[in-house]
Design a protein around this motif. Structure first.
Motif, PDB file in Angstrom:
ATOM      1  N   VAL A 253       0.832  -1.206   0.000  1.00  0.00           N
ATOM      2  CA  VAL A 253       0.000   0.000   0.000  1.00  0.00           C
ATOM      3  C   VAL A 253       0.864   1.253   0.000  1.00  0.00           C
ATOM      4  CG1 VAL A 253      -1.673   1.333   1.333  1.00  0.00           C
ATOM      5  CG2 VAL A 253      -1.981  -1.122   1.070  1.00  0.00           C
ATOM      6  N   GLN A 254       1.850   1.304   0.883  1.00  0.00           N
ATOM      7  CA  GLN A 254       2.709   2.481   0.930  1.00  0.00           C
ATOM      8  C   GLN A 254       3.475   2.658  -0.378  1.00  0.00           C
ATOM      9  OE1 GLN A 254       6.455   2.733   3.373  1.00  0.00           O
ATOM     10  NE2 GLN A 254       5.303   4.318   4.452  1.00  0.00           N
ATOM     11  N   PHE A 255       3.917   1.565  -0.949  1.00  0.00           N
ATOM     12  CA  PHE A 255       4.609   1.634  -2.234  1.00  0.00           C
ATOM     13  C   PHE A 255       3.719   2.277  -3.293  1.00  0.00           C
ATOM     14  CE2 PHE A 255       4.941  -0.630  -6.358  1.00  0.00           C
ATOM     15  CZ  PHE A 255       6.137  -0.108  -6.796  1.00  0.00           C
ATOM     16  N   LEU A 256       2.486   1.810  -3.395  1.00  0.00           N
ATOM     17  CA  LEU A 256       1.562   2.351  -4.396  1.00  0.00           C
ATOM     18  C   LEU A 256       1.235   3.816  -4.113  1.00  0.00           C
ATOM     19  CD1 LEU A 256      -0.777  -0.757  -4.647  1.00  0.00           C
ATOM     20  CD2 LEU A 256       0.844   0.015  -6.390  1.00  0.00           C
ATOM     21  N   GLU A 257       1.098   4.147  -2.833  1.00  0.00           N
ATOM     22  CA  GLU A 257       0.832   5.542  -2.467  1.00  0.00           C
ATOM     23  C   GLU A 257       1.982   6.454  -2.887  1.00  0.00           C
ATOM     24  OE1 GLU A 257       0.191   5.274   1.702  1.00  0.00           O
ATOM     25  OE2 GLU A 257      -1.962   4.866   1.529  1.00  0.00           O
ATOM     26  N   LEU A 258       3.205   6.005  -2.673  1.00  0.00           N
ATOM     27  CA  LEU A 258       4.372   6.822  -3.018  1.00  0.00           C
ATOM     28  C   LEU A 258       4.554   6.946  -4.525  1.00  0.00           C
ATOM     29  CD1 LEU A 258       6.911   5.611  -0.293  1.00  0.00           C
ATOM     30  CD2 LEU A 258       5.698   7.797  -0.392  1.00  0.00           C
ATOM     31  N   VAL A 259       4.284   5.879  -5.261  1.00  0.00           N
ATOM     32  CA  VAL A 259       4.332   5.964  -6.719  1.00  0.00           C
ATOM     33  C   VAL A 259       3.353   7.024  -7.204  1.00  0.00           C
ATOM     34  CG1 VAL A 259       3.821   4.758  -8.875  1.00  0.00           C
ATOM     35  CG2 VAL A 259       5.126   3.600  -7.087  1.00  0.00           C
ATOM     36  N   ILE A 282      -5.384  -4.780  -5.042  1.00  0.00           N
ATOM     37  CA  ILE A 282      -5.305  -3.413  -4.549  1.00  0.00           C
ATOM     38  C   ILE A 282      -4.563  -2.485  -5.513  1.00  0.00           C
ATOM     39  CG2 ILE A 282      -3.124  -3.505  -3.256  1.00  0.00           C
ATOM     40  CD1 ILE A 282      -4.645  -2.096  -0.964  1.00  0.00           C
ATOM     41  N   VAL A 283      -3.764  -3.059  -6.405  1.00  0.00           N
ATOM     42  CA  VAL A 283      -3.015  -2.247  -7.369  1.00  0.00           C
ATOM     43  C   VAL A 283      -3.954  -1.380  -8.202  1.00  0.00           C
ATOM     44  CG1 VAL A 283      -1.485  -2.334  -9.384  1.00  0.00           C
ATOM     45  CG2 VAL A 283      -1.127  -3.912  -7.467  1.00  0.00           C
ATOM     46  N   ASP A 284      -5.129  -1.887  -8.493  1.00  0.00           N
ATOM     47  CA  ASP A 284      -6.077  -1.161  -9.337  1.00  0.00           C
ATOM     48  C   ASP A 284      -6.636   0.090  -8.669  1.00  0.00           C
ATOM     49  OD1 ASP A 284      -5.802  -3.067 -11.352  1.00  0.00           O
ATOM     50  OD2 ASP A 284      -7.391  -4.327 -10.521  1.00  0.00           O
ATOM     51  N   LEU A 313       0.234  -2.894 -15.887  1.00  0.00           N
ATOM     52  CA  LEU A 313       0.694  -1.562 -15.511  1.00  0.00           C
ATOM     53  C   LEU A 313       0.998  -0.660 -16.691  1.00  0.00           C
ATOM     54  CD1 LEU A 313       3.043  -2.390 -12.485  1.00  0.00           C
ATOM     55  CD2 LEU A 313       0.575  -2.000 -12.519  1.00  0.00           C
ATOM     56  N   GLY A 314       1.136  -1.246 -17.881  1.00  0.00           N
ATOM     57  CA  GLY A 314       1.376  -0.437 -19.063  1.00  0.00           C
ATOM     58  C   GLY A 314       2.749   0.201 -19.118  1.00  0.00           C
ATOM     59  N   CYS A 315       3.743  -0.448 -18.542  1.00  0.00           N
ATOM     60  CA  CYS A 315       5.112   0.086 -18.592  1.00  0.00           C
ATOM     61  C   CYS A 315       6.074  -1.019 -19.013  1.00  0.00           C
ATOM     62  CB  CYS A 315       5.518   0.647 -17.231  1.00  0.00           C
ATOM     63  SG  CYS A 315       5.581  -0.580 -15.914  1.00  0.00           S
ATOM     64  N   ARG A 316       7.300  -0.638 -19.321  1.00  0.00           N
ATOM     65  CA  ARG A 316       8.306  -1.627 -19.702  1.00  0.00           C
ATOM     66  C   ARG A 316       8.678  -2.485 -18.500  1.00  0.00           C
ATOM     67  NH1 ARG A 316      10.714   2.948 -21.999  1.00  0.00           N
ATOM     68  NH2 ARG A 316      12.256   2.974 -20.327  1.00  0.00           N
TER      69      ARG A 316
END
Length: 679
Positions: A253-259, A282-284, A313-316
């Motif tokens: 959760v914190q990782f996604l919040e910081l991104v 939760i990534v969504d 995620l749509g990234c490399r």
């Protein structure tokens, strides 16, 4: 035959590491260099250079000089880079320590490295004090303010003056990380200034791909004590002028919040985190559209998992390869050099690097598309192992080739693939099975959340490692019919593997007795084989459970309860091996399965206190030897304690015994996932 890098050689500056880094960073001025993710505390590039000089000056006035060793025992914080480069500027040597180490493990490294000073945080101060008392450490510093140690901030109070220092980049050490290498206990890896500078310049010499630059914001998840985080994230990002957002520990959760908050563009990860990004619902809930690239390292990444993350995620998604002993990078994936996307490849070798693939039986060099041990040679190869000439000779031969201990091959386009570790190959009647290769294939099945492949003793052929004997799984499925449908489709996947024979059927009853999967399950089960346990498990599959959206941990409470059982089992085993009285420890659930109760009873007066102390420290596995420090116990407690530690209640009972209670979130099955599993 020798395979050369497809890139032109690069010129390697003959300068000390910190001089090289600061010469690149001074142009970035007030741009944020490092941001503490949880608090937002920021160090700009201008402040970074000044702080490094002030801390170096204070250390010099304390008598710290060239060749002295400074230990850092801490999670990722912005000031980590300040301390690291202050020591480097003086010609000192930084030995970075895993912050999950116990006092005994820490003391072992402090003594082997002959550390003079130790830097930590208040949370680990007691361990630090205990270890320091068993070593020659003269002073303990802490990044935060606490009693019993010198605040790191006091080192910023100096006149900035420095003694004249003569550093020989090719010979003088700058960092001493510890690695088990291809086998054995952790050993100090001697890396020179030239090793690290060379590796940074070598990576810069990789053309045709979009490398990190000053426009990027990089997430500092991977620990700076590890060579991957230390060089690839901390140093390379700073050299290029990027902003690094640090995280002291990984939390989804914190990782996604910081991104989302900092619009992070690049993240360096390991495959287990990528599994969570691919499958955690939760990534969504977060905006991660700023992500440009996810770079995987430290373990093989399968094509199916890479494709799944890329699509979501749509990234490399790319990967590279290297070792602590190679400073660390030797290979980087380059899409522009291949006709088709090969996300499971680590790419070609970087500039100034030679590679051989060697037959593990004959020691003869192999050609393309043939699997063997990867050997490498280049300016990034370590100077050797500290205090261990025998291990050095066994790893780096007279011609400068480093024997990686990894199995891989090179394809027709010059792209390398890492299959597995040499010591983890499973051998049966002349055939070799690479666990990581099989795991990658199994992860492609939609019902599998995670997987670990382990060896099974096979007395029939008189060897310690035998054939794939049968499958065992942990499933959260409604009924036997539903389970058997999943297994039928799973067997279709397994049939793609040559030389794979399932010699006994997988039953629904087996599943209910299976244990959960963890990235270090291999280590745990290998140890259990020695104690005549888990005799029937060879390949353990974790069929995807309905995920609990209320938890930041990608697992159901049932998964975690089983994790507690493993921790307790390992604790009992450790104490038995240490010769202590046989304790009675068990795990139960109560309050409608929302609590885990660990009950401790014993015949000796001290065992309860020992076990409880490990719980308080976030480590529920007592230690009696160095090998136990990196097993499954610590990895599981990392997940469990970081998520549920706030709910922990400890109650001691006289005259002996205690109870430890954790409250888990109410498990609510996700109907969408449940339907998908059934289909």
């Amino acid at each position: 035959m020798i395979f050369n890098s497809p890139y032109p050689d690069v010129e390697i500056p003959d300068v000390p590491l910190t001089e090289f880094v600061l010469s690149r960073t001074q142009q970035f001025g007030d741009k944020p260099a490092l941001i503490d993710g949880p608090s937002g505390r920021t160090i700009t590039y201008a402040q970074l250079g000044g702080a490094i000089r002030l801390v170096a000056s204070s250390l010099a006035h304390r008598g710290f000089g060239k060749g002295d060793v400074f230990a850092i025992y801490s999670p990722n914080v912005p000031e980590y880079a300040v301390a690291f480069h202050a020591v480097s500027l003086l010609g000192g040597i930084v030995t970075t320590v895993n912050p999950l180490y116990t006092a005994d493990e820490l003391a072992r490294q402090l003594n082997d490295a002959n550390a003079k000073y130790l830097l930590t945080i208040s949370l680990f101060l007691e361990n630090a004090k205990t270890a320091a008392s068993q070593s020659k450490v003269e002073e303990i510093f802490t990044f935060d303010l606490t009693e019993g140690a010198t605040p790191f901030a006091t080192l910023l109070q100096s006149d900035g003056s420095l003694p004249e220092i003569n550093i020989n980049p090719a010979e003088d050490l700058v960092v001493l990380p510890y690695s088990s290498g291809t086998t054995g206990y952790p050993k100090g890896v001697m890396l020179t200034h030239r090793n690290i500078v060379a590796n940074i310049v070598q990576v810069e010499g990789v053309t045709g791909i979009d490398l990190v630059d000053e426009a990027d914001t990089v997430m500092g998840i991977l620990p700076f004590f590890h060579i991957y985080g230390m060089v690839v994230i901390m140093n390379m990002s700073l050299v290029k002028g990027a902003t690094v957002v640090t995280m002291p520990r990984f939390d989804m959760v914190q990782f996604l919040e910081l991104v989302q908050k900092h619009k992070v563009t690049r993240v360096n990860l390991v495959p287990p985190i990528l599994v969570g990004l691919a499958k955690h619902p939760i990534v969504d809930q977060y905006d991660v559209s700023s992500l440009v690239e996810l770079f995987s390292g430290a373990a093989p990444l399968g094509q199916a998992l890479a494709d799944e993350v890329k699509a979501r995620l749509g990234c490399r998604v790319v990967q590279g390869y290297g070792l602590t002993e190679t400073s660390p990078v030797t290979h980087v994936y380059n899409r522009t050099m291949t006709k088709s996307d090969k996300l499971s490849s680590v790419g070609p070798a970087i500039p100034n690097t030679e590679v051989m693939v060697v037959d593990v039986a004959t020691m003869e060099p192999l050609g393309r598309n043939k699997k063997g041990e990867i050997w490498m040679r280049g300016p990034q190869i370590m100077k050797g192992y500290l205090n261990n000439p025998d291990a050095t000779v066994a790893t780096v031969d007279e011609e400068g080739w480093l024997h990686s201990g990894d199995i891989g091959f090179i394809d027709d386009e010059g792209f390398f693939y890492i299959v597995d570790r040499l010591k983890e190959l499973i051998k049966y009647k002349g055939f070799q099975v690479a666990p990581a290769e099989l795991e990658a294939l199994l992860l492609s099945h939609p019902a599998i959340a995670d997987v670990a492949v382990i060896p099974s003793p096979n007395r029939e052929v008189g060897i310690a490692k035998g054939r794939i004997k049968w499958l065992s799984a942990l499933a959260n499925l409604e009924n036997k019919d539903e389970f058997e449908e999943q297994i039928t489709s799973l067997e279709d996947v397994l049939n793609r593997i040559t030389n794979l024979t399932i010699t006994a059927p997988l039953t629904y009853e087996d599943v209910t007795k299976a244990i959960p999967i963890n990235e270090l399950l291999n280590t745990y089960l290998e140890r259990q084989w020695k104690h005549a346990r888990f005799r029937h498990i060879f390949l353990s599959l974790d069929l995807r459970p309905d995920l609990d959206k209320s938890s930041s941990v990608w697992a159901s409470p049932e998964w975690l309860r089983r994790g507690f059982e493993l921790i307790v089992d390992n604790a009992v085993l450790a104490m038995q091996e240490a010769g202590t009285p046989d304790p009675k420890i068990w795990v139960t659930t109560r309050s409608k399965d929302t609590e885990v109760l660990i009950t401790i009873e014993n015949n000796g007066p001290t065992i309860s206190d020992v076990v409880l102390e490990h719980f308080r420290q976030g480590r529920a596995i007592p230690k009696n030897d160095g090998d136990r420090g990196s097993g499954i116990g610590l990895q599981l407690t990392k997940t469990i304690f970081e998520t549920y530690r706030g709910t922990m209640q400890i109650e001691k009972r006289e005259p002996q015994g205690a109870s430890v209670t954790f409250t888990l979130p109410k498990f609510q099955p996700n109907e969408a996932n449940k339907k998908k599993n059934a289909e």
